[in-house]
Design a protein around this motif. Structure first.
Motif, PDB file in Angstrom:
ATOM      1  N   LEU A   1      79.903  24.370  37.327  1.00 25.13           N
ATOM      2  CA  LEU A   1      80.329  22.962  37.504  1.00 25.13           C
ATOM      3  C   LEU A   1      79.490  22.047  37.908  1.00 25.13           C
ATOM      4  O   LEU A   1      79.241  20.756  37.388  1.00 25.13           O
ATOM      5  CB  LEU A   1      81.789  22.894  38.115  1.00 25.13           C
ATOM      6  N   VAL A   2      78.706  22.238  38.847  1.00 26.10           N
ATOM      7  CA  VAL A   2      77.691  21.471  39.458  1.00 26.10           C
ATOM      8  C   VAL A   2      76.700  21.216  38.458  1.00 26.10           C
ATOM      9  O   VAL A   2      76.105  19.943  38.180  1.00 26.10           O
ATOM     10  CB  VAL A   2      76.974  22.065  40.546  1.00 26.10           C
ATOM     11  N   ARG A   3      76.072  22.207  37.706  1.00 19.80           N
ATOM     12  CA  ARG A   3      75.097  22.176  36.604  1.00 19.80           C
ATOM     13  C   ARG A   3      75.437  21.483  35.653  1.00 19.80           C
ATOM     14  O   ARG A   3      74.740  20.547  35.001  1.00 19.80           O
ATOM     15  CB  ARG A   3      74.752  23.549  36.242  1.00 19.80           C
ATOM     16  N   TYR A   4      76.688  21.599  34.976  1.00 23.36           N
ATOM     17  CA  TYR A   4      77.258  20.744  33.846  1.00 23.36           C
ATOM     18  C   TYR A   4      77.498  19.378  34.486  1.00 23.36           C
ATOM     19  O   TYR A   4      76.901  18.261  33.588  1.00 23.36           O
ATOM     20  CB  TYR A   4      78.259  21.158  33.358  1.00 23.36           C
ATOM     21  N   ALA A   5      77.796  18.936  35.581  1.00 29.65           N
ATOM     22  CA  ALA A   5      78.005  17.584  36.109  1.00 29.65           C
ATOM     23  C   ALA A   5      76.588  16.924  36.169  1.00 29.65           C
ATOM     24  O   ALA A   5      76.667  15.926  35.773  1.00 29.65           O
ATOM     25  CB  ALA A   5      78.825  17.671  37.238  1.00 29.65           C
ATOM     26  N   ASP A   6      75.694  17.837  36.561  1.00 24.69           N
ATOM     27  CA  ASP A   6      74.300  17.295  36.679  1.00 24.69           C
ATOM     28  C   ASP A   6      73.735  16.904  35.249  1.00 24.69           C
ATOM     29  O   ASP A   6      73.174  15.691  35.086  1.00 24.69           O
ATOM     30  CB  ASP A   6      73.260  18.269  37.336  1.00 24.69           C
ATOM     31  N   ALA A   7      73.794  18.035  34.293  1.00 20.97           N
ATOM     32  CA  ALA A   7      73.299  17.378  32.850  1.00 20.97           C
ATOM     33  C   ALA A   7      73.949  16.172  32.437  1.00 20.97           C
ATOM     34  O   ALA A   7      73.435  15.214  31.709  1.00 20.97           O
ATOM     35  CB  ALA A   7      73.495  18.478  32.182  1.00 20.97           C
ATOM     36  N   MET A   8      75.385  16.088  32.624  1.00 15.48           N
ATOM     37  CA  MET A   8      75.979  15.004  31.879  1.00 15.48           C
ATOM     38  C   MET A   8      75.554  13.490  32.799  1.00 15.48           C
ATOM     39  O   MET A   8      75.370  12.703  32.023  1.00 15.48           O
ATOM     40  CB  MET A   8      77.502  15.100  32.317  1.00 15.48           C
ATOM     41  N   ALA A   9      75.475  13.695  33.904  1.00 15.06           N
ATOM     42  CA  ALA A   9      74.995  12.429  34.754  1.00 15.06           C
ATOM     43  C   ALA A   9      73.584  11.856  34.345  1.00 15.06           C
ATOM     44  O   ALA A   9      73.563  10.904  34.153  1.00 15.06           O
ATOM     45  CB  ALA A   9      74.970  12.628  36.211  1.00 15.06           C
ATOM     46  N   ARG A  10      72.594  13.122  34.033  1.00 13.91           N
ATOM     47  CA  ARG A  10      71.462  12.706  33.870  1.00 13.91           C
ATOM     48  C   ARG A  10      71.393  12.166  32.227  1.00 13.91           C
ATOM     49  O   ARG A  10      70.308  11.246  32.107  1.00 13.91           O
ATOM     50  CB  ARG A  10      70.422  14.011  33.910  1.00 13.91           C
ATOM     51  N   ARG A  11      72.397  12.610  31.376  1.00 13.46           N
ATOM     52  CA  ARG A  11      72.091  12.064  30.055  1.00 13.46           C
ATOM     53  C   ARG A  11      72.620  10.722  30.188  1.00 13.46           C
ATOM     54  O   ARG A  11      71.962   9.880  29.360  1.00 13.46           O
ATOM     55  CB  ARG A  11      72.933  13.078  28.991  1.00 13.46           C
ATOM     56  N   TRP A  12      73.664  10.334  30.783  1.00 16.96           N
ATOM     57  CA  TRP A  12      74.268   9.049  30.730  1.00 16.96           C
ATOM     58  C   TRP A  12      73.246   8.253  31.606  1.00 16.96           C
ATOM     59  O   TRP A  12      72.860   6.977  31.191  1.00 16.96           O
ATOM     60  CB  TRP A  12      75.459   8.850  31.521  1.00 16.96           C
ATOM     61  N   LEU A  13      72.536   8.591  32.728  1.00 14.66           N
ATOM     62  CA  LEU A  13      71.542   7.689  33.238  1.00 14.66           C
ATOM     63  C   LEU A  13      70.339   7.614  32.474  1.00 14.66           C
ATOM     64  O   LEU A  13      69.788   6.357  32.478  1.00 14.66           O
ATOM     65  CB  LEU A  13      71.164   8.387  34.503  1.00 14.66           C
TER      66      LEU A  13
ATOM     67  N   PRO B   1      59.908  -0.930  33.704  1.00 16.20           N
ATOM     68  CA  PRO B   1      61.080   0.053  33.318  1.00 16.20           C
ATOM     69  C   PRO B   1      60.875   1.363  33.679  1.00 16.20           C
ATOM     70  O   PRO B   1      59.616   1.636  34.053  1.00 16.20           O
ATOM     71  CB  PRO B   1      61.305  -0.262  31.825  1.00 16.20           C
ATOM     72  N   PRO B   2      61.840   2.260  33.701  1.00 13.25           N
ATOM     73  CA  PRO B   2      61.623   3.585  34.154  1.00 13.25           C
ATOM     74  C   PRO B   2      60.629   4.219  33.244  1.00 13.25           C
ATOM     75  O   PRO B   2      60.588   4.105  31.845  1.00 13.25           O
ATOM     76  CB  PRO B   2      62.985   4.192  33.886  1.00 13.25           C
ATOM     77  N   LYS B   3      59.649   5.102  33.727  1.00 14.21           N
ATOM     78  CA  LYS B   3      58.762   5.725  33.071  1.00 14.21           C
ATOM     79  C   LYS B   3      58.959   6.965  32.312  1.00 14.21           C
ATOM     80  O   LYS B   3      58.525   7.470  31.293  1.00 14.21           O
ATOM     81  CB  LYS B   3      57.604   6.117  34.269  1.00 14.21           C
ATOM     82  N   ALA B   4      60.180   7.572  32.706  1.00 15.72           N
ATOM     83  CA  ALA B   4      60.702   8.698  32.137  1.00 15.72           C
ATOM     84  C   ALA B   4      62.305   8.650  32.022  1.00 15.72           C
ATOM     85  O   ALA B   4      62.878   7.970  32.784  1.00 15.72           O
ATOM     86  CB  ALA B   4      60.042   9.868  32.772  1.00 15.72           C
ATOM     87  N   ASP B   5      62.723   9.667  31.247  1.00 18.96           N
ATOM     88  CA  ASP B   5      64.214   9.902  31.459  1.00 18.96           C
ATOM     89  C   ASP B   5      64.549  10.661  32.791  1.00 18.96           C
ATOM     90  O   ASP B   5      63.789  10.763  33.463  1.00 18.96           O
ATOM     91  CB  ASP B   5      64.795  10.694  30.025  1.00 18.96           C
ATOM     92  N   ARG B   6      65.919  10.615  32.747  1.00 16.21           N
ATOM     93  CA  ARG B   6      66.478  11.341  34.193  1.00 16.21           C
ATOM     94  C   ARG B   6      66.140  12.741  34.284  1.00 16.21           C
ATOM     95  O   ARG B   6      66.327  13.513  35.245  1.00 16.21           O
ATOM     96  CB  ARG B   6      67.795  10.959  34.127  1.00 16.21           C
ATOM     97  N   PHE B   7      65.707  13.346  33.403  1.00 13.26           N
ATOM     98  CA  PHE B   7      65.277  14.511  33.350  1.00 13.26           C
ATOM     99  C   PHE B   7      63.725  15.015  33.782  1.00 13.26           C
ATOM    100  O   PHE B   7      63.232  16.008  33.802  1.00 13.26           O
ATOM    101  CB  PHE B   7      65.494  15.494  32.082  1.00 13.26           C
ATOM    102  N   GLY B   8      63.019  13.966  33.890  1.00 12.28           N
ATOM    103  CA  GLY B   8      61.606  13.839  34.263  1.00 12.28           C
ATOM    104  C   GLY B   8      60.862  13.813  33.074  1.00 12.28           C
ATOM    105  O   GLY B   8      59.418  13.690  33.148  1.00 12.28           O
ATOM    106  N   ASP B   9      61.314  13.732  31.770  1.00  6.54           N
ATOM    107  CA  ASP B   9      60.257  13.876  30.636  1.00  6.54           C
ATOM    108  C   ASP B   9      60.082  12.284  30.207  1.00  6.54           C
ATOM    109  O   ASP B   9      60.915  11.414  30.024  1.00  6.54           O
ATOM    110  CB  ASP B   9      61.170  14.399  29.528  1.00  6.54           C
ATOM    111  N   PRO B  10      58.797  11.978  29.694  1.00  3.06           N
ATOM    112  CA  PRO B  10      58.511  10.641  29.476  1.00  3.06           C
ATOM    113  C   PRO B  10      59.029  10.440  28.051  1.00  3.06           C
ATOM    114  O   PRO B  10      59.436  11.010  27.226  1.00  3.06           O
ATOM    115  CB  PRO B  10      56.877  10.805  29.126  1.00  3.06           C
ATOM    116  N   TRP B  11      59.238   8.881  27.515  1.00  2.90           N
ATOM    117  CA  TRP B  11      59.962   8.413  26.718  1.00  2.90           C
ATOM    118  C   TRP B  11      59.023   8.957  25.629  1.00  2.90           C
ATOM    119  O   TRP B  11      57.816   8.552  25.598  1.00  2.90           O
ATOM    120  CB  TRP B  11      60.288   7.080  26.731  1.00  2.90           C
ATOM    121  N   VAL B  12      59.635   9.095  24.283  1.00  2.31           N
ATOM    122  CA  VAL B  12      59.146   9.195  23.002  1.00  2.31           C
ATOM    123  C   VAL B  12      58.932   7.825  22.492  1.00  2.31           C
ATOM    124  O   VAL B  12      60.167   7.424  22.041  1.00  2.31           O
ATOM    125  CB  VAL B  12      59.782  10.188  22.180  1.00  2.31           C
ATOM    126  N   TYR B  13      57.822   7.239  22.219  1.00  2.00           N
ATOM    127  CA  TYR B  13      57.741   5.766  21.780  1.00  2.00           C
ATOM    128  C   TYR B  13      56.565   5.853  20.770  1.00  2.00           C
ATOM    129  O   TYR B  13      55.302   6.307  20.918  1.00  2.00           O
ATOM    130  CB  TYR B  13      57.190   4.749  22.773  1.00  2.00           C
TER     131      TYR B  13
END
Length: 204
Positions: free
Chosen positions: A104-116, A154-166
């Motif tokens: 539950l903690v892991r899935y909630a963390d993933a969901m939060a990171r995706r929305w953020l 702006p943020p340099k990376a997504d909430r998983f720590g990976d840089p944006w693809v641009y």
């Protein structure tokens, strides 16, 4: 984006319901089922679900492992109700640094990171539009934006720590126009994003 979370969360919720039906529910299960029941009865009544979540979140010790799931549910409804600042705050509180958290903690963390990440993606797009206003073209890379002062960058990376693809893209038929459109996405969230302005969504 929340479908994967729901699919993985569904067996856990089903297990909770079955356990509660076969034996006396624990206080944690009771608290979670109360909130989830409110969501199921009226998924578009955001204020009612937010209030139900806040009632049990104020007594977080009674939620145990269910707390992260309730947090993401509350944050989703806050976002759908137009309260982005509080949604971000609660999504961030659902993040975990644990290496091997419970499901539950892991899935909630993933969901939060995706929305953020989606919300941060919108901040990068806003910065790109500001750049375009001044230069009548988009930058060849994100470097000019990411090197701005901290309060403007702006943020340099997504909430998983990976840089944006641009990358900038050429028009298929028009020639002589450079850097007039772009592609921007997170590998963890994907390219196909519904507009945040289309919220509230129909499904958590």
């Amino acid at each position: 984006m929340s479908d994967l979370f729901v699919k993985r969360l569904a067996p856990i919720i089903c297990s909770v319901f079955c356990t509660a039906a076969l034996s006396a529910a624990t206080p944690q299960e009771d608290a979670f089922l109360k909130v989830w029941g409110t969501h199921l009865r009226a998924p578009q009544d955001h204020k009612a679900v937010i209030e139900a979540c806040q009632t049990v979140m104020n007594k977080s010790s009674t939620l145990g492992d269910f707390l992260p799931a309730v947090k993401t549910l509350a944050a989703w409804h806050l976002l759908a109700d137009g309260n982005q600042a509080d949604a971000v705050r609660i999504f961030e509180s659902a993040l975990t640094a644990e290496k091997t958290p419970k499901p539950l903690v892991r899935y909630a963390d993933a969901m939060a990171r995706r929305w953020l990440s989606r919300l941060d993606h919108a901040l990068v797009e806003k910065a790109l539009k500001e750049y375009y206003k001044d230069n009548v073209e988009y930058p060849s890379s994100l470097a000019p934006l990411l090197n701005l002062p901290k309060d403007k960058a702006p943020p340099k990376a997504d909430r998983f720590g990976d840089p944006w693809v641009y990358k900038t893209e050429e028009f298929s038929k028009l020639t002589g126009l450079k850097n007039q459109r772009y592609t921007l996405y997170s590998n963890n969230v994907g390219k196909q994003l519904s507009r945040l302005g289309a919220l509230p969504l129909t499904q958590y």
